[in-house]
Design an enzyme around this catalytic site. Structure first.
Site, PDB file in Angstrom:
ATOM      1  CD  GLU A   1       3.074 -15.199 -23.313  1.00  0.00           C
ATOM      2  OE1 GLU A   1       3.594 -14.532 -22.405  1.00  0.00           O
ATOM      3  OE2 GLU A   1       2.032 -16.014 -22.944  1.00  0.00           O
TER       4      GLU A   1
ATOM      5  CG  ASN B   1       8.795 -10.260 -20.991  1.00  0.00           C
ATOM      6  OD1 ASN B   1       9.621  -9.583 -21.501  1.00  0.00           O
ATOM      7  ND2 ASN B   1       7.684  -9.651 -20.427  1.00  0.00           N
ATOM      8  CG  ASP B   2       6.475 -16.345 -20.578  1.00  0.00           C
ATOM      9  OD1 ASP B   2       6.992 -16.739 -19.880  1.00  0.00           O
ATOM     10  OD2 ASP B   2       5.381 -15.665 -20.509  1.00  0.00           O
TER      11      ASP B   2
ATOM     12  NE  ARG C   1       2.399  -8.553 -17.621  1.00  0.00           N
ATOM     13  CZ  ARG C   1       3.229  -7.774 -18.049  1.00  0.00           C
ATOM     14  NH1 ARG C   1       3.310  -6.202 -17.786  1.00  0.00           N
ATOM     15  NH2 ARG C   1       4.365  -8.324 -18.708  1.00  0.00           N
TER      16      ARG C   1
ATOM     17  CB  CYS D   1       2.790  -6.852 -25.184  1.00  0.00           C
ATOM     18  SG  CYS D   1       2.217  -8.595 -25.020  1.00  0.00           S
TER      19      CYS D   1
ATOM     20  CG  HIS E   1      -2.024  -1.054   1.059  1.00  0.00           C
ATOM     21  ND1 HIS E   1      -2.886  -1.413   2.139  1.00  0.00           N
ATOM     22  CD2 HIS E   1      -2.424  -1.656  -0.001  1.00  0.00           C
ATOM     23  CE1 HIS E   1      -3.462  -2.302   1.655  1.00  0.00           C
ATOM     24  NE2 HIS E   1      -3.559  -2.614   0.370  1.00  0.00           N
TER      25      HIS E   1
END
Ligand code: PEP
Ligand code: MG
Length: 735
Positions: A591, A614-615, A456, A662, A349
């Site tokens: 991916e 990324n993957d 996401r 992305c 938070h």
């Protein structure tokens, strides 16, 4: 104590021997840290895992009182003392009696020596004397510097420059001077003489507390809508909680002072909450601690730092073990440059509030509190997560340059926000942003992004304590669509499993989670979850265009199953009388490498595709993206992956399917240059990367870059990155 061995081993031996000599079941040593908190350094009898993990705030609990007031505490039934602070991780609930004496030297308290027994008993005068004498020896031992992290050893280390590596939790760079966050008021008086009067004090303090929160949260810096508002509203609800108020009043009616009542209720709530061992409850616990400390300060008549701005240096770097969201707001925003905490993740938070205020913040800065003194110069680099303490003049001037440079760049980027991303030869490149929370949505306007290229959705699920129900999901998605206005949003369906664990879903532990039961695999095997999400998306985007993207697709035919599921849900939503989206587009993420060999078939089944680089890169190179040893070993700007991406561009063109990328590489200017050279005309990245990438695009001739890259690929050049760097330099492209 004169025996050889390292400091910790000797402390361990000391507690064992004392327990033996005094016939106690427990003997523990707590040592004081820079901020006045006490850390369990050694124990015989308590849970060994609690050593260095259990920390008491300044003045907290019986041990804290012993240190703070420099008194001996002799309690036959420790847990019935209102000041007792329950720490379940120590396993101490089976011990009733407790004797604590300060470890001190020259009047300065260095820590606390504690013994505990199962039996309820008052320790004899002789016991007290023996323990006090032992404490004197322990003090000598500490001052000799034998124990790292305690006493003299700390003082010595504090004069040198130091670098502490943490995690960036709110981006930015700050130079300034350390202010130690000391939230705690020490409660000295426990029993009230006039309960009726005490009740009045409590009531008045609660009213003042609520009013101060209203004022604080109404501040102009926080006025903009965003996720921080939700955090603060939840906090405000805590302050208005009837149950909390009732328990406080009952404690006062039972004879405690208002201050002692606050501590008592805080302790009992903590005992309940700590049994829930997850991030959500830890955050809630932190909110409650923050609230209780605030109430204590009001009762003590101590004004908050916000009322005394002059006490803060104009370039304050706030350093603390932990911090609640409202505590941060106590400080004068104008004087606050940076924040460093020992715990705290990007989703905590306090991080959310720091981001909303634009304060550079680093979390996970283990051990920083004991390594700084108030007034020390410090640099918070919340781009890399580094905190430089007492930096040399070279480091300071390097950073001062960096800050000036960043500020200049930021101004440039802001000026570019409404300029379309067009190359010198007239190629328009769509730049979208990646997002995951409502709080990210204002960046759409600020960054000038063309839309949200990757939302996401799992983040909403990860922040929630229970599986978000249909209606709640509908509300969230609707809010996101509304905030996006006329710009498109691509919602990615849940990508959980792997390392993204939802504690409320029972997921089997896997040997190899990145390649395990995650994302669409889980979605198709257990369709209830995916169906609910799709239904919520269909309703949330009612009347608008809905774009759904599927993560971790491995076979083209999986998209048939997805489409059938979406069609079915659409019919249900319509039959129930809800407005459905005016158009639905379903896309696949690329991916998994084998999908690259099924492109013709895939393209016929989808409305768009997006590369999750990324993957994709981790699977192509078989190099774990989270493992630093191998994660950066292979360069995405190498012939093999670039050829694969090129084939993808070709297939998308052939089938007239919109294509975007992305993953992180889209946001790095030199990689973005390579992607444009390959033929990508749409990229999605973190909002902060849009400015730098657009700057690159505005000075790029895409045709010339494409020609160069083609040649490099044909020649099988190994070091493509260096060649592109040289190209950018020669062409005057800012990368
Ligand atoms: C990717 O894999 O490139 C991607 C964008 O998804 P995530 O980083 O969420 O796995
Ligand atoms: Mg991915």
């Amino acid at each position: 104590m004169s025996e050889p061995g390292d400091g910790q081993a000797r402390l361990n031996k000391i507690v064992k021997q004392i327990a033996g000599v005094m016939v106690t079941e427990v003997c523990s040593i707590y040592l004081k840290r820079q901020d006045g908190s006490l850390e369990l350094f050694a124990t015989e009898g308590l849970n060994p895992a609690a050593v260095h993990a259990t920390r008491m705030k300044r003045g907290e609990g019986l041990v804290g009182r012993c240190a703070e007031l420099n008194i001996t505490v002799n309690e036959p039934e420790a847990s019935s003392n209102p000041a007792f602070s329950y720490r379940p991780e120590t396993g101490e609930e089976i011990y009733h009696s407790l004797l604590a004496v300060p470890i001190q030297r020259s009047g300065q308290v260095l820590g606390v020596l504690v013994v505990q027994n199962r039996a309820q008993k008052e320790y004899s005068d002789e016991d007290v004397e023996v323990l006090q004498t032992t404490a004197m020896f322990v003090a000598e031992h500490l001052v000799s510097g034998a124990v790292a992290g305690a006493g003299a050893a700390v003082e010595l280390g504090k004069s040198l420059s130091a670098l502490i590596q943490g995690e960036p939790i709110s981006e930015g760079i700050a130079l300034g001077h350390v202010v130690l966050h000391e939230p705690r008021i020490v409660v000295t008086k426990l029993m009230a003489e006039e309960p009726a009067e005490e009740l009045k004090r409590l009531d008045a303090a609660i009213i003042a507390l609520r009013a101060s929160l209203d004022e604080m949260f109404g501040h102009e810096h926080l006025a903009a809508a965003g996720e921080h508002r939700d955090v603060l509203e939840a906090y405000r609800m805590f302050a208005h909680d009837k149950g909390w108020e009732r328990r406080l009043r009952e404690a006062v009616e039972g004879g405690l002072t208002a201050e002692a009542a606050v501590e008592r209720v805080q302790n009992s709530t903590r005992a309940r909450m700590l049994r829930q061992n997850d991030a959500y409850w830890r955050e809630r616990q932190r909110d409650l601690d923050d609230l209780s400390d605030r109430l204590l300060r009001i009762l003590a008549g101590r004004v908050t730092s916000a009322d005394e701005p002059s006490k803060l240096p104009p370039d304050a770097i706030l350093v603390g073990r932990t911090m609640g969201p409202a505590e941060l707001l106590d400080y004068d925003r104008k004087r606050l440059r940076g924040l460093v905490v020992e715990d705290g993740s990007g989703q905590s938070h306090v991080a959310i509030v720091a981001k909303a205020l634009g304060i550079a913040a680093v979390g996970q800065a283990g051990g920083i509190v004991e390594r700084v003194s108030a007034g020390d110069a410090a640099i918070v680099d919340a781009m890399t997560g580094e905190v430089h303490l007492r930096p040399s003049s070279d480091v300071i001037s390097a950073y001062a340059d960096k800050v000036r440079f960043l500020a200049r760049r930021q101004r440039q980027y802001r000026a570019l926000k409404d300029v379309p991303a067009m190359t010198l030869d007239g190629e328009r490149i769509e730049l979208h942003m990646n997002a995951g929370l409502l709080v990210d949505m204002p960046h759409l306007k600020e960054s000038g992004a063309d839309g949200v290229g990757l939302f996401r959705t799992e983040l909403l699920f990860m922040l929630s304590s229970t599986l978000p129900k249909l209606e709640r999901q509908v509300e969230s998605y609707r809010a996101i669509v509304a905030r996006a206005g006329d710009k498109p949003v691509i919602f990615r369906t849940l990508d959980i499993g792997g390392d993204k664990v939802l504690h409320y879903l029972r997921q089997p532990k896997e040997e190899n989670p990145a390649m395990g039961w995650r994302a669409i695999r889980m979605g198709l095997d257990r369709p209830a979850l995916l169906r609910t999400q799709v239904r919520a998306l269909l309703r949330g985007a009612g009347g608008h265009e809905l774009r759904i993207m599927i993560p971790m697709v491995s076979m083209a035919h999986e998209m048939d199953a997805v489409r059938a599921l979406v069609d079915k849900e659409r019919a249900i939503v319509a039959a129930k009388g809800y407005e459905t989206p005016r158009r639905i587009a379903i896309g696949a993420m690329i991916e998994v490498p084998c999908l690259l060999f099924e492109l013709d078939s895939l393209m016929k089944k989808v409305d768009f595709v997006s590369v999750g680089s990324n993957d994709l890169m981790q699977f192509m190179f078989a190099a774990d993206r989270t493992n630093a040893r191998v994660g950066s070993r292979y360069d995405a700007l190498s012939p093999a992956p670039l050829k694969a991406l090129k084939a993808l561009v070709k297939a998308a063109k052939k089938h007239d399917v919109p294509l975007t990328l992305c993953g992180e590489m889209a946001g790095r200017p030199i990689e973005a240059l390579a992607l444009i050279a390959l033929g990508f005309r749409s990229l999605s990245m973190a909002p902060a990367s849009i400015g730098p990438v657009k700057t690159m695009i505005l000075s790029l001739h895409a045709g010339r870059a494409a020609k160069l890259l083609d040649e490099l690929l044909k020649k099988g050049t190994r070091n493509i990155r260096a060649q592109l760097d040289a190209f950018a330099k020669a062409e005057g492209i800012e990368v």
